[in-house]
Design an enzyme around this catalytic site. Structure first.
Site, short mmCIF file in Angstrom:
data_model
loop_
_atom_site.label_atom_id
_atom_site.label_comp_id
_atom_site.label_asym_id
_atom_site.label_seq_id
_atom_site.Cartn_x
_atom_site.Cartn_y
_atom_site.Cartn_z
N LYS A 139 36.08 37.70 41.81
CA LYS A 139 35.16 38.12 42.85
C LYS A 139 33.96 37.19 42.86
CE LYS A 139 37.52 41.92 43.44
NZ LYS A 139 38.40 42.06 44.56
N SER A 197 41.73 39.83 48.53
CA SER A 197 40.35 40.25 48.51
C SER A 197 39.35 39.11 48.56
CB SER A 197 40.07 41.08 47.26
OG SER A 197 40.16 40.26 46.13
#
Lengths: 169, 190
Positions: B96, B53
Protein backbone atom coordinates in the site's frame (compact mmCIF):
# COMPACT_ATOMS: atom_id res chain seq x y z
CA UNK A 1 52.99 -3.97 -4.24
CA UNK A 2 49.81 -2.00 -4.70
CA UNK A 3 48.12 -4.99 -6.29
CA UNK A 4 48.99 -7.10 -3.26
CA UNK A 5 47.49 -4.55 -0.88
CA UNK A 6 44.37 -4.20 -3.00
CA UNK A 7 43.99 -7.98 -3.18
CA UNK A 8 44.26 -8.29 0.59
CA UNK A 9 41.75 -5.48 1.08
CA UNK A 10 39.22 -7.07 -1.24
CA UNK A 11 39.64 -10.43 0.46
CA UNK A 12 39.09 -8.81 3.84
CA UNK A 13 35.97 -7.05 2.61
CA UNK A 14 34.72 -10.32 1.14
CA UNK A 15 35.21 -12.21 4.41
CA UNK A 16 33.53 -9.40 6.34
CA UNK A 17 30.49 -9.52 4.09
CA UNK A 18 30.30 -13.29 4.37
CA UNK A 19 30.47 -13.25 8.16
CA UNK A 20 28.01 -10.37 8.26
CA UNK A 21 25.51 -12.35 6.19
CA UNK A 22 25.93 -15.43 8.36
CA UNK A 23 25.49 -13.38 11.52
CA UNK A 24 22.43 -11.69 10.06
CA UNK A 25 20.90 -15.06 9.17
CA UNK A 26 21.68 -16.40 12.62
CA UNK A 27 20.11 -13.47 14.45
CA UNK A 28 17.14 -13.28 12.12
CA UNK A 29 16.24 -16.94 11.87
CA UNK A 30 17.87 -18.70 14.84
CA UNK A 31 18.09 -16.49 17.88
CA UNK A 32 20.14 -14.14 19.96
CA UNK A 33 21.08 -12.97 23.40
CA UNK A 34 19.15 -10.05 24.87
CA UNK A 35 19.30 -7.97 27.99
CA UNK A 36 15.98 -6.94 29.46
CA UNK A 37 15.53 -3.77 31.44
CA UNK A 38 12.53 -2.57 33.37
CA UNK A 39 10.26 -3.94 36.07
CA UNK A 40 7.34 -5.09 33.97
CA UNK A 41 8.18 -8.80 33.95
CA UNK A 42 9.11 -9.25 37.60
CA UNK A 43 9.55 -11.69 39.26
CA UNK A 44 10.09 -13.86 36.20
CA UNK A 45 12.66 -11.54 34.58
CA UNK A 46 14.35 -8.91 36.71
CA UNK A 47 15.97 -5.70 35.57
CA UNK A 48 19.26 -6.29 33.68
CA UNK A 49 18.77 -10.02 33.27
CA UNK A 50 20.29 -11.60 30.21
CA UNK A 51 18.10 -14.02 28.33
CA UNK A 52 18.31 -16.14 25.23
CA UNK A 53 15.63 -15.72 22.59
CA UNK A 54 14.92 -17.96 19.63
CA UNK A 55 13.31 -16.73 16.43
CA UNK A 56 12.14 -19.99 14.92
CA UNK A 57 8.78 -20.21 16.70
CA UNK A 58 7.41 -17.06 15.21
CA UNK A 59 8.42 -18.09 11.65
CA UNK A 60 6.56 -21.36 12.07
CA UNK A 61 3.68 -19.68 13.91
CA UNK A 62 4.35 -21.78 17.00
CA UNK A 63 3.88 -19.04 19.59
CA UNK A 64 1.51 -20.28 22.30
CA UNK A 65 -0.29 -18.89 25.30
CA UNK A 66 2.09 -18.49 28.22
CA UNK A 67 5.16 -17.86 26.07
CA UNK A 68 7.29 -14.84 26.83
CA UNK A 69 7.96 -13.04 23.57
CA UNK A 70 10.05 -10.15 22.35
CA UNK A 71 8.19 -7.82 20.01
CA UNK A 72 8.67 -4.43 18.42
CA UNK A 73 6.81 -1.83 20.42
CA UNK A 74 3.58 -0.67 18.74
CA UNK A 75 4.09 2.86 19.99
CA UNK A 76 7.83 3.15 19.26
CA UNK A 77 9.23 1.05 16.41
CA UNK A 78 12.80 1.72 17.52
CA UNK A 79 12.42 -0.19 20.80
CA UNK A 80 11.35 -3.68 21.74
CA UNK A 81 9.08 -4.96 24.45
CA UNK A 82 9.21 -8.23 26.33
CA UNK A 83 5.86 -9.55 27.55
CA UNK A 84 3.94 -12.77 28.07
CA UNK A 85 1.32 -13.94 25.57
CA UNK A 86 -1.98 -14.11 27.39
CA UNK A 87 -4.30 -14.61 24.44
CA UNK A 88 -4.11 -15.60 20.78
CA UNK A 89 -6.50 -14.52 18.04
CA UNK A 90 -10.09 -15.32 18.85
CA UNK A 91 -9.54 -15.63 22.60
CA UNK A 92 -11.80 -13.92 25.08
CA UNK A 93 -9.80 -11.51 27.23
CA UNK A 94 -10.80 -9.93 30.52
CA UNK A 95 -9.95 -6.27 30.08
CA UNK A 96 -11.26 -4.88 33.34
CA UNK A 97 -9.84 -5.54 36.78
CA UNK A 98 -10.40 -9.14 37.93
CA UNK A 99 -11.53 -7.87 41.32
CA UNK A 100 -13.99 -5.41 39.86
CA UNK A 101 -17.72 -5.82 39.96
CA UNK A 102 -18.43 -5.28 36.28
CA UNK A 103 -16.25 -7.45 34.09
CA UNK A 104 -15.50 -6.31 30.55
CA UNK A 105 -14.50 -8.91 28.01
CA UNK A 106 -13.24 -8.48 24.50
CA UNK A 107 -12.07 -10.82 21.79
CA UNK A 108 -8.57 -10.71 20.35
CA UNK A 109 -8.89 -9.84 16.63
CA UNK A 110 -7.53 -12.03 13.87
CA UNK A 111 -3.78 -11.78 13.38
CA UNK A 112 -3.21 -10.22 16.82
CA UNK A 113 -2.08 -11.37 20.26
CA UNK A 114 -2.75 -10.05 23.74
CA UNK A 115 0.40 -9.35 25.74
CA UNK A 116 0.66 -8.68 29.46
CA UNK A 117 3.66 -8.25 31.71
CA UNK A 118 3.95 -10.44 34.80
CA UNK A 119 4.18 -7.40 37.06
CA UNK A 120 0.65 -6.24 36.42
CA UNK A 121 0.86 -3.16 38.59
CA UNK A 122 3.82 -1.77 36.68
CA UNK A 123 3.51 -2.83 33.08
CA UNK A 124 2.36 -0.96 29.99
CA UNK A 125 1.02 -3.74 27.82
CA UNK A 126 -2.06 -4.67 25.81
CA UNK A 127 -4.28 -3.38 28.59
CA UNK A 128 -2.88 0.03 27.62
CA UNK A 129 -2.23 -0.09 23.85
CA UNK A 130 -4.57 -2.87 22.79
CA UNK A 131 -3.90 -6.14 21.00
CA UNK A 132 -0.57 -6.35 19.20
CA UNK A 133 -0.31 -7.61 15.59
CA UNK A 134 1.41 -10.98 15.39
CA UNK A 135 3.80 -9.60 12.77
CA UNK A 136 5.52 -7.44 15.39
CA UNK A 137 6.76 -10.45 17.36
CA UNK A 138 10.47 -10.99 16.76
CA UNK A 139 11.33 -13.88 19.06
CA UNK A 140 10.45 -16.11 21.98
CA UNK A 141 12.41 -16.09 25.22
CA UNK A 142 12.96 -19.52 26.64
CA UNK A 143 16.15 -19.42 28.71
CA UNK A 144 17.60 -17.04 31.25
CA UNK A 145 21.39 -17.09 31.36
CA UNK A 146 22.25 -14.32 33.85
CA UNK A 147 22.28 -14.02 36.87
CA UNK A 148 23.70 -17.45 37.32
CA UNK A 149 21.79 -18.16 40.51
CA UNK A 150 18.61 -17.91 38.46
CA UNK A 151 19.85 -19.76 35.40
CA UNK A 152 17.34 -21.93 33.59
CA UNK A 153 14.03 -22.04 31.87
CA UNK A 154 11.47 -19.41 32.70
CA UNK A 155 8.67 -19.93 35.15
CA UNK A 156 5.00 -19.91 34.37
CA UNK A 157 2.91 -16.82 34.88
CA UNK A 158 2.56 -15.84 38.53
CA UNK A 159 -0.83 -14.29 37.89
CA UNK A 160 -2.85 -17.45 37.88
CA UNK A 161 -3.52 -17.48 34.17
CA UNK A 162 -4.73 -20.90 33.15
CA UNK A 163 -3.57 -21.64 29.62
CA UNK A 164 -5.32 -24.40 27.79
CA UNK A 165 -6.98 -24.77 24.46
CA UNK A 166 -10.46 -24.81 25.89
CA UNK A 167 -10.21 -21.79 28.14
CA UNK A 168 -8.69 -18.60 26.91
CA UNK A 169 -8.40 -15.99 29.58
CA UNK B 1 -4.16 16.79 2.99
CA UNK B 2 -2.29 16.91 -0.29
CA UNK B 3 0.20 14.12 -0.81
CA UNK B 4 2.70 14.12 -3.63
CA UNK B 5 2.17 10.73 -5.23
CA UNK B 6 5.22 9.53 -7.11
CA UNK B 7 4.97 7.33 -10.13
CA UNK B 8 7.19 4.28 -10.17
CA UNK B 9 9.76 4.07 -12.94
CA UNK B 10 8.71 1.34 -15.28
CA UNK B 11 10.70 -0.93 -17.52
CA UNK B 12 9.60 -3.48 -20.02
CA UNK B 13 11.36 -6.78 -20.00
CA UNK B 14 11.61 -8.89 -23.08
CA UNK B 15 11.91 -12.50 -22.06
CA UNK B 16 12.55 -15.75 -23.79
CA UNK B 17 10.76 -18.86 -22.71
CA UNK B 18 13.35 -21.42 -21.82
CA UNK B 19 11.56 -23.42 -19.19
CA UNK B 20 7.97 -23.41 -18.12
CA UNK B 21 6.97 -23.91 -14.50
CA UNK B 22 3.57 -23.73 -12.92
CA UNK B 23 3.03 -20.82 -10.64
CA UNK B 24 -0.41 -20.19 -9.29
CA UNK B 25 -1.30 -16.74 -8.17
CA UNK B 26 -4.65 -16.19 -6.52
CA UNK B 27 -5.95 -12.71 -7.10
CA UNK B 28 -7.64 -11.25 -4.06
CA UNK B 29 -10.67 -9.03 -4.33
CA UNK B 30 -9.56 -6.43 -1.87
CA UNK B 31 -5.93 -5.96 -1.00
CA UNK B 32 -2.78 -7.20 -2.64
CA UNK B 33 -1.15 -10.46 -1.66
CA UNK B 34 2.55 -10.50 -2.13
CA UNK B 35 4.84 -13.47 -2.51
CA UNK B 36 8.38 -12.69 -1.60
CA UNK B 37 11.35 -14.07 -3.42
CA UNK B 38 14.64 -12.90 -2.11
CA UNK B 39 17.06 -11.66 -4.71
CA UNK B 40 20.00 -11.10 -2.42
CA UNK B 41 20.85 -10.38 1.15
CA UNK B 42 21.82 -6.79 0.53
CA UNK B 43 18.34 -5.64 1.31
CA UNK B 44 16.72 -6.02 -2.07
CA UNK B 45 13.56 -8.07 -2.35
CA UNK B 46 11.55 -9.01 -5.37
CA UNK B 47 7.82 -9.48 -5.08
CA UNK B 48 4.98 -10.29 -7.35
CA UNK B 49 1.91 -8.30 -6.44
CA UNK B 50 -1.55 -9.65 -7.06
CA UNK B 51 -4.83 -7.89 -6.55
CA UNK B 52 -6.44 -4.69 -7.76
CA UNK B 53 -5.88 -2.45 -4.79
CA UNK B 54 -2.93 -0.48 -6.15
CA UNK B 55 -4.19 0.11 -9.68
CA UNK B 56 -3.23 1.92 -11.84
CA UNK B 57 0.19 2.26 -10.21
CA UNK B 58 0.77 -1.46 -9.76
CA UNK B 59 -1.27 -3.85 -11.86
CA UNK B 60 -2.07 -7.43 -11.05
CA UNK B 61 0.95 -9.75 -11.46
CA UNK B 62 3.46 -6.93 -11.73
CA UNK B 63 6.88 -7.63 -10.35
CA UNK B 64 8.24 -5.02 -7.98
CA UNK B 65 11.54 -4.54 -6.23
CA UNK B 66 11.67 -3.38 -2.64
CA UNK B 67 14.54 -2.27 -0.47
CA UNK B 68 14.51 -2.52 3.29
CA UNK B 69 17.16 0.02 4.17
CA UNK B 70 14.64 2.86 4.39
CA UNK B 71 12.67 1.22 7.11
CA UNK B 72 15.78 0.40 9.13
CA UNK B 73 16.84 4.03 9.03
CA UNK B 74 13.28 5.25 9.53
CA UNK B 75 13.30 7.00 6.17
CA UNK B 76 9.82 6.01 5.04
CA UNK B 77 7.98 9.13 3.89
CA UNK B 78 4.47 10.10 2.85
CA UNK B 79 3.78 8.95 -0.68
CA UNK B 80 6.08 5.92 -0.51
CA UNK B 81 4.70 2.57 -1.52
CA UNK B 82 5.60 0.02 1.12
CA UNK B 83 5.31 -3.69 1.66
CA UNK B 84 4.12 -4.63 5.14
CA UNK B 85 2.94 -7.70 6.98
CA UNK B 86 -0.82 -7.76 7.09
CA UNK B 87 -2.24 -6.80 10.50
CA UNK B 88 -5.06 -9.29 10.10
CA UNK B 89 -3.05 -12.20 8.71
CA UNK B 90 0.63 -12.44 9.66
CA UNK B 91 1.31 -15.02 6.95
CA UNK B 92 0.60 -12.62 4.09
CA UNK B 93 1.89 -9.23 3.07
CA UNK B 94 0.16 -6.12 1.82
CA UNK B 95 1.40 -3.50 -0.54
CA UNK B 96 0.00 0.00 0.00
CA UNK B 97 0.94 3.65 -0.12
CA UNK B 98 1.82 5.63 3.01
CA UNK B 99 -0.67 8.46 3.32
CA UNK B 100 0.14 9.64 6.84
CA UNK B 101 2.91 9.29 9.39
CA UNK B 102 2.54 9.45 13.15
CA UNK B 103 0.87 12.62 14.32
CA UNK B 104 -0.73 13.42 10.95
CA UNK B 105 -4.38 14.36 10.68
CA UNK B 106 -6.20 11.89 8.44
CA UNK B 107 -9.59 12.27 6.80
CA UNK B 108 -11.37 9.02 7.59
CA UNK B 109 -14.77 9.73 6.10
CA UNK B 110 -15.55 10.07 2.42
CA UNK B 111 -14.10 13.27 0.88
CA UNK B 112 -17.43 13.95 -0.80
CA UNK B 113 -19.44 13.52 2.37
CA UNK B 114 -21.06 16.31 4.27
CA UNK B 115 -19.69 15.50 7.71
CA UNK B 116 -15.95 15.05 7.67
CA UNK B 117 -14.36 12.87 10.32
CA UNK B 118 -10.70 13.37 11.12
CA UNK B 119 -8.40 11.36 13.30
CA UNK B 120 -4.76 11.53 14.21
CA UNK B 121 -2.32 8.76 13.42
CA UNK B 122 -0.99 7.45 16.77
CA UNK B 123 2.68 7.36 17.65
CA UNK B 124 4.62 4.54 16.05
CA UNK B 125 1.94 3.92 13.38
CA UNK B 126 1.36 4.83 9.75
CA UNK B 127 -1.79 5.22 7.69
CA UNK B 128 -1.82 3.11 4.53
CA UNK B 129 -4.20 3.38 1.60
CA UNK B 130 -4.28 1.64 -1.75
CA UNK B 131 -4.34 3.73 -4.91
CA UNK B 132 -7.53 2.03 -6.08
CA UNK B 133 -9.71 3.45 -3.33
CA UNK B 134 -12.89 1.70 -4.41
CA UNK B 135 -11.31 -1.74 -4.16
CA UNK B 136 -8.78 -1.71 -1.39
CA UNK B 137 -8.86 -2.97 2.18
CA UNK B 138 -6.45 -0.68 3.94
CA UNK B 139 -6.20 1.55 6.99
CA UNK B 140 -9.71 2.82 6.35
CA UNK B 141 -10.79 -0.71 7.20
CA UNK B 142 -8.31 -2.02 9.81
CA UNK B 143 -6.98 1.22 11.25
CA UNK B 144 -3.46 2.61 11.48
CA UNK B 145 -0.71 0.04 11.00
CA UNK B 146 2.27 -0.16 13.40
CA UNK B 147 5.49 0.99 11.76
CA UNK B 148 7.19 -2.24 12.84
CA UNK B 149 5.12 -4.26 10.36
CA UNK B 150 6.67 -2.50 7.36
CA UNK B 151 9.18 -4.78 5.64
CA UNK B 152 10.30 -2.76 2.64
CA UNK B 153 9.82 0.18 0.32
CA UNK B 154 9.02 -0.39 -3.35
CA UNK B 155 11.10 1.65 -5.74
CA UNK B 156 10.90 -0.16 -9.07
CA UNK B 157 8.25 -1.94 -11.05
CA UNK B 158 8.68 -4.25 -13.97
CA UNK B 159 6.26 -5.49 -16.56
CA UNK B 160 6.86 -8.75 -18.34
CA UNK B 161 6.41 -8.95 -22.06
CA UNK B 162 7.14 -12.19 -23.81
CA UNK B 163 8.26 -12.95 -27.31
CA UNK B 164 6.98 -16.39 -27.96
CA UNK B 165 3.58 -16.39 -26.41
CA UNK B 166 1.75 -17.92 -29.31
CA UNK B 167 0.96 -20.94 -27.18
CA UNK B 168 -0.97 -18.81 -24.73
CA UNK B 169 -4.20 -17.03 -25.49
CA UNK B 170 -5.17 -13.69 -24.22
CA UNK B 171 -6.48 -15.47 -21.15
CA UNK B 172 -6.08 -13.08 -18.29
CA UNK B 173 -5.88 -15.77 -15.66
CA UNK B 174 -2.49 -16.98 -16.75
CA UNK B 175 -1.67 -20.01 -14.67
CA UNK B 176 1.78 -20.76 -16.06
CA UNK B 177 4.56 -18.41 -16.82
CA UNK B 178 8.17 -18.80 -17.74
CA UNK B 179 11.11 -19.08 -15.45
CA UNK B 180 13.20 -16.23 -16.69
CA UNK B 181 16.67 -17.38 -17.53
CA UNK B 182 17.72 -14.76 -19.99
CA UNK B 183 16.94 -11.19 -19.10
CA UNK B 184 17.38 -8.34 -21.42
CA UNK B 185 15.69 -5.13 -20.62
CA UNK B 186 15.44 -1.57 -21.63
CA UNK B 187 13.26 1.43 -21.14
CA UNK B 188 10.43 1.65 -23.60
CA UNK B 189 8.15 4.58 -24.08
CA UNK B 190 4.64 3.99 -25.37
Amino acid sequence: MLRGVLGKTFRLVGYTIQYGCIAHCAFEYVGGVLMCSGPSMEPTIQNSDIVFAENLSRHFYGIQRGDIVVAKSPSDPKSSICKRVIGLEGDKILTSSPAGFFKNHSYVPKGHVWLEGDNLQNSADSRYYGPVPYGLITGRIFLKIWPLNDFGFLRDSPNGHRFSDELGK
